[in-house]
Write an enzyme that holds these catalytic residues in place. Structure first.
Site, PDB file in Angstrom:
ATOM      1  N   ALA A  51      74.180  14.700  44.761  1.00 23.06           N
ATOM      2  CA  ALA A  51      73.176  14.776  45.826  1.00 23.06           C
ATOM      3  C   ALA A  51      73.265  13.549  46.724  1.00 23.06           C
ATOM      4  CB  ALA A  51      71.782  14.884  45.221  1.00 23.06           C
ATOM      5  N   GLU A  92      72.081  -0.127  31.856  1.00 22.68           N
ATOM      6  CA  GLU A  92      72.937  -1.311  31.699  1.00 22.68           C
ATOM      7  C   GLU A  92      73.340  -1.910  33.049  1.00 22.68           C
ATOM      8  OE1 GLU A  92      74.153  -2.917  28.588  1.00 22.68           O
ATOM      9  OE2 GLU A  92      74.202  -4.273  30.294  1.00 22.68           O
ATOM     10  N   GLU A 114      72.617  -5.076  48.711  1.00 23.73           N
ATOM     11  CA  GLU A 114      71.711  -3.930  48.683  1.00 23.73           C
ATOM     12  C   GLU A 114      71.682  -3.283  50.074  1.00 23.73           C
ATOM     13  OE1 GLU A 114      70.148  -2.829  45.748  1.00 23.73           O
ATOM     14  OE2 GLU A 114      71.645  -4.255  45.088  1.00 23.73           O
ATOM     15  N   LYS A 127      65.790  -8.276  38.482  1.00 26.43           N
ATOM     16  CA  LYS A 127      66.643  -8.373  37.286  1.00 26.43           C
ATOM     17  C   LYS A 127      66.018  -9.328  36.263  1.00 26.43           C
ATOM     18  CE  LYS A 127      70.819  -7.347  39.906  1.00 26.43           C
ATOM     19  NZ  LYS A 127      71.821  -7.939  40.809  1.00 26.43           N
TER      20      LYS A 127
HETATM   21  P1  NDP Z   1      74.589   2.746  48.551  1.00 30.40           P
HETATM   22  O1  NDP Z   1      73.558   2.440  49.593  1.00 30.40           O
HETATM   23  O2  NDP Z   1      76.007   2.397  48.809  1.00 30.40           O
HETATM   24  O3  NDP Z   1      74.549   4.321  48.237  1.00 30.40           O
HETATM   25  C1  NDP Z   1      73.359   5.025  48.103  1.00 30.40           C
HETATM   26  C2  NDP Z   1      73.691   6.508  47.960  1.00 30.40           C
HETATM   27  O4  NDP Z   1      72.476   7.233  47.729  1.00 30.40           O
HETATM   28  C3  NDP Z   1      74.344   7.137  49.191  1.00 30.40           C
HETATM   29  O5  NDP Z   1      75.352   8.024  48.807  1.00 30.40           O
HETATM   30  C4  NDP Z   1      73.210   7.897  49.856  1.00 30.40           C
HETATM   31  O6  NDP Z   1      73.617   9.090  50.523  1.00 30.40           O
HETATM   32  C5  NDP Z   1      72.366   8.284  48.663  1.00 30.40           C
HETATM   33  N1  NDP Z   1      70.967   8.419  49.038  1.00 30.40           N
HETATM   34  C6  NDP Z   1      70.157   7.444  49.513  1.00 30.40           C
HETATM   35  N2  NDP Z   1      68.951   7.958  49.769  1.00 30.40           N
HETATM   36  C7  NDP Z   1      69.020   9.273  49.454  1.00 30.40           C
HETATM   37  C8  NDP Z   1      68.114  10.353  49.512  1.00 30.40           C
HETATM   38  N3  NDP Z   1      66.872  10.182  49.995  1.00 30.40           N
HETATM   39  N4  NDP Z   1      68.512  11.576  49.108  1.00 30.40           N
HETATM   40  C9  NDP Z   1      69.765  11.766  48.660  1.00 30.40           C
HETATM   41  N5  NDP Z   1      70.683  10.782  48.583  1.00 30.40           N
HETATM   42  C10 NDP Z   1      70.317   9.558  48.972  1.00 30.40           C
HETATM   43  O7  NDP Z   1      74.063   2.087  47.213  1.00 30.40           O
HETATM   44  P2  NDP Z   1      74.931   1.465  46.030  1.00 30.40           P
HETATM   45  O8  NDP Z   1      75.886   2.459  45.540  1.00 30.40           O
HETATM   46  O9  NDP Z   1      75.393   0.108  46.409  1.00 30.40           O
HETATM   47  O10 NDP Z   1      73.779   1.214  44.930  1.00 30.40           O
HETATM   48  C11 NDP Z   1      73.249   2.289  44.186  1.00 30.40           C
HETATM   49  C12 NDP Z   1      72.306   1.707  43.127  1.00 30.40           C
HETATM   50  O11 NDP Z   1      73.051   0.848  42.276  1.00 30.40           O
HETATM   51  C13 NDP Z   1      71.173   0.858  43.695  1.00 30.40           C
HETATM   52  O12 NDP Z   1      70.037   1.012  42.891  1.00 30.40           O
HETATM   53  C14 NDP Z   1      71.707  -0.578  43.559  1.00 30.40           C
HETATM   54  O13 NDP Z   1      70.685  -1.526  43.461  1.00 30.40           O
HETATM   55  C15 NDP Z   1      72.465  -0.445  42.253  1.00 30.40           C
HETATM   56  N6  NDP Z   1      73.524  -1.422  42.053  1.00 30.40           N
HETATM   57  C16 NDP Z   1      74.465  -1.620  43.016  1.00 30.40           C
HETATM   58  C17 NDP Z   1      75.512  -2.501  42.808  1.00 30.40           C
HETATM   59  C18 NDP Z   1      76.537  -2.771  43.852  1.00 30.40           C
HETATM   60  O14 NDP Z   1      77.373  -3.671  43.637  1.00 30.40           O
HETATM   61  N7  NDP Z   1      76.533  -2.059  44.975  1.00 30.40           N
HETATM   62  C19 NDP Z   1      75.639  -3.214  41.533  1.00 30.40           C
HETATM   63  C20 NDP Z   1      74.611  -2.915  40.566  1.00 30.40           C
HETATM   64  C21 NDP Z   1      73.593  -2.051  40.832  1.00 30.40           C
HETATM   65  P3  NDP Z   1      74.506   9.033  51.875  1.00 30.40           P
HETATM   66  O15 NDP Z   1      75.792   8.406  51.451  1.00 30.40           O
HETATM   67  O16 NDP Z   1      74.688  10.465  52.270  1.00 30.40           O
HETATM   68  O17 NDP Z   1      73.728   8.214  52.832  1.00 30.40           O
HETATM   69  N1  HSE Z   2      73.158  -6.469  45.422  1.00 34.04           N
HETATM   70  C1  HSE Z   2      73.348  -6.731  44.050  1.00 34.04           C
HETATM   71  C2  HSE Z   2      74.051  -8.066  43.886  1.00 34.04           C
HETATM   72  C3  HSE Z   2      74.161  -5.647  43.414  1.00 34.04           C
HETATM   73  O1  HSE Z   2      74.578  -8.587  44.877  1.00 34.04           O
HETATM   74  O2  HSE Z   2      74.039  -8.610  42.794  1.00 34.04           O
HETATM   75  C4  HSE Z   2      74.304  -5.798  41.920  1.00 34.04           C
HETATM   76  O3  HSE Z   2      73.084  -5.596  41.281  1.00 34.04           O
END
Ligand code: NDP
Ligand code: HSE
Length: 442
Positions: free
Chosen positions: A46, A130, A191, A206
């Site tokens: 999704a 995790e 983020e 965290k």
């Molecule tokens: P991104 O912003 O890169 O991706 C978010 C994804 O969620 C996108 O595919 C987006 O869709 C989808 N999305 C957002 N809102 C909606 C919605 N309302 N309905 C459906 N889909 C939705 O985030 P990240 O992958 O970087 O992070 C994901 C999670 O992991 C977060 O909680 C973050 O804090 C956590 N995290 C991230 C890390 C990192 O290094 N990036 C490391 C550790 C944790 P679309 O692509 O179509 O816009």
């Molecule tokens: N935005 C976060 C960071 C992703 O920079 O550490 C990992 O939680």
């Protein structure tokens, strides 16, 4: 090939992390099935925009904008959308539908963790997270399982990759804050709203999660003292280097003995930029890496180090949780559960005791040093080191001009320190309080 039972996996989000999770699930399906004891069928992904370009080559037919329908009938729901809503609603929907949940969403867990865990408890579901602290580093399981028989005394670490990447590049290359932040965003570390990183919200979330686990206590986000790195500039980094330190955004979670309010035990949870000696292992944590020191009564000192952010690195932690969830689904029985029975109170930042470095610009006049020393002494702040540098000499005077004073203190109580700094600022001999930084690391 073994004929495993098939578990239906729904993925919510295909951004930096989600796209890598989907890719690895599809690429390593057979291996993961052997480890999980179940075939993990990626039923759908999704997203907001099904036509958006993804970081991995994923089958178009898996994408949907209808998360709610995708969740129904799923055994495991992986939430990687981030943010509070609609993540919270979809996670609760997944739990109510009988799924186990895997999430990396520290913002959600730090603000609505109790609601999510209670909902899971009520239906016997499990929530795995995790990846919600320190990216790829296994730290949740060690705290929740491996150290369940010990008493954690202190956790200190770098838990945000973006800010470490920024501070490290500023320190090692003299890079510009805004430029490096843009690079951290392009690399998928930051983020969606990078304010969460640079203002310390992500690290505070965290810290709340880690402290909750370590101290068997529900730690609300507003009990975590938070300061970000936006006030750290090139001059502060240079001054830290001169004194043998590096600036790092640290999370510190401490178990404290008796409090001023009469509690026999309490905790302090705080996030701020601090000075760390260049010889300390945390000083050599570069780029988007994280490191977490855990001090436990019986185990002694433990250190966890590795990638703190990044799509594929974080996907590793997410998939570990997916395998755990699948094993539990197949074997049945209760999962790991949350333990919050200790319920220790959190003390305000004013009660914290640590060392400080105070940098002042003062009039370069006879008696100024004595005045400054007197104010510190009256405020119960003991001086460990002082360095004075003339920054603007007055050629026509025997003293004159301005000087920079860098004062290192012994351990002092935060409230005493901040009141003393206020008195210094108002003293008439201090032209400017340049910075006040805590010194952490031993
Ligand atoms: P991104 O912003 O890169 O991706 C978010 C994804 O969620 C996108 O595919 C987006 O869709 C989808 N999305 C957002 N809102 C909606 C919605 N309302 N309905 C459906 N889909 C939705 O985030 P990240 O992958 O970087 O992070 C994901 C999670 O992991 C977060 O909680 C973050 O804090 C956590 N995290 C991230 C890390 C990192 O290094 N990036 C490391 C550790 C944790 P679309 O692509 O179509 O816009
Ligand atoms: N935005 C976060 C960071 C992703 O920079 O550490 C990992 O939680």
């Amino acid at each position: 090939m073994t004929d495993y039972r098939t578990l239906r996996v729904a993925l919510l989000g295909a951004g930096a992390v989600g796209s890598q999770v989907a890719d690895l699930l599809l690429k390593h399906g057979d291996e993961l099935a052997d480890r999980a004891g179940a075939t993990l069928e990626l039923a759908g992904i999704a997203v907001r925009d099904v036509d958006a370009k993804r970081d991995a080559d994923l089958p178009r037919e898996l994408f949907t904008t209808d998360a709610e329908t995708l969740i129904v009938g799923s055994d495991i729901v992986i939430e990687l959308m981030g943010g509070i809503e609609p993540a919270r609603t979809q996670v609760l929907h997944a739990i109510a539908s009988g799924a186990d949940v895997v999430t990396a969403n520290k913002a959600l867990l730090a603000t609505h963790g109790s609601e999510v865990f209670e909902a899971a408890d009520q239906v016997g579901a499990e929530v795995y997270y995790e990846a919600a602290a320190a990216g790829a580093i296994p730290i949740i399981r060690p705290l929740r399982d491996s150290l369940a028989g010990d008493r954690v005394v202190r956790i200190m670490g770098i838990v945000n990759g973006t800010t470490n990447y920024i501070l490290d590049r500023m320190d090692t290359e003299g890079a510009d804050f805004a430029d490096v932040l843009a690079q951290a965003q392009a690399l998928g570390y930051a983020e969606a709203d990078p304010t969460a990183d640079v203002e310390g919200y992500d690290a505070a979330q965290k810290a709340a999660i880690l402290a909750s686990l370590a101290f068997h206590t529900t730690v609300p986000l507003d009990a975590v003292h938070r300061e970000g790195i936006t006030s750290v500039d090139a001059a502060m980094i240079e001054s830290a280097r001169h004194a043998g330190y590096v600036i790092k955004l640290l999370a510190v979670c401490e178990r404290l003995a008796a409090t001023e309010e009469g509690a026999t035990e309490a905790i302090s949870v705080r996030v701020y930029p601090a000075l760390v000696e260049r010889t300390h292992p945390l000083a050599s944590v570069h780029g988007a890496n994280n490191a977490v020191f855990v001090q436990a009564e019986a185990a002694g000192d433990l250190m966890f180090y590795g990638a703190g952010a990044g799509g594929v690195q974080t996907a590793s932690a997410v998939l570990g949780d997916v395998v755990s969830a699948a094993r539990r689904h197949i074997a049945g029985g209760v999962g790991v559960g949350e333990s919050t029975r200790a319920n220790l109170p959190a003390v305000p930042i004013g009660h914290v005791i640590t060392r400080y470095q105070i940098t002042l610009e003062v009039d370069d006049q006879p008696g100024v040093l004595a005045t400054v020393a007197g104010i510190l002494s009256e405020g119960r702040v003991s001086i460990a080191t002082v360095e004075q540098t003339v920054i603007e000499a007055d050629e026509n005077s025997r003293s004159g001009g301005s000087a920079r004073l860098v004062i290192g203190t012994h351990k002092a109580r935060e409230q005493d320190l901040s009141e003393t700094v206020e008195r210094l600022a108002a003293s008439g001999v201090v032209e400017r309080v340049v910075s006040v930084l805590r010194v952490e690391g031993n």
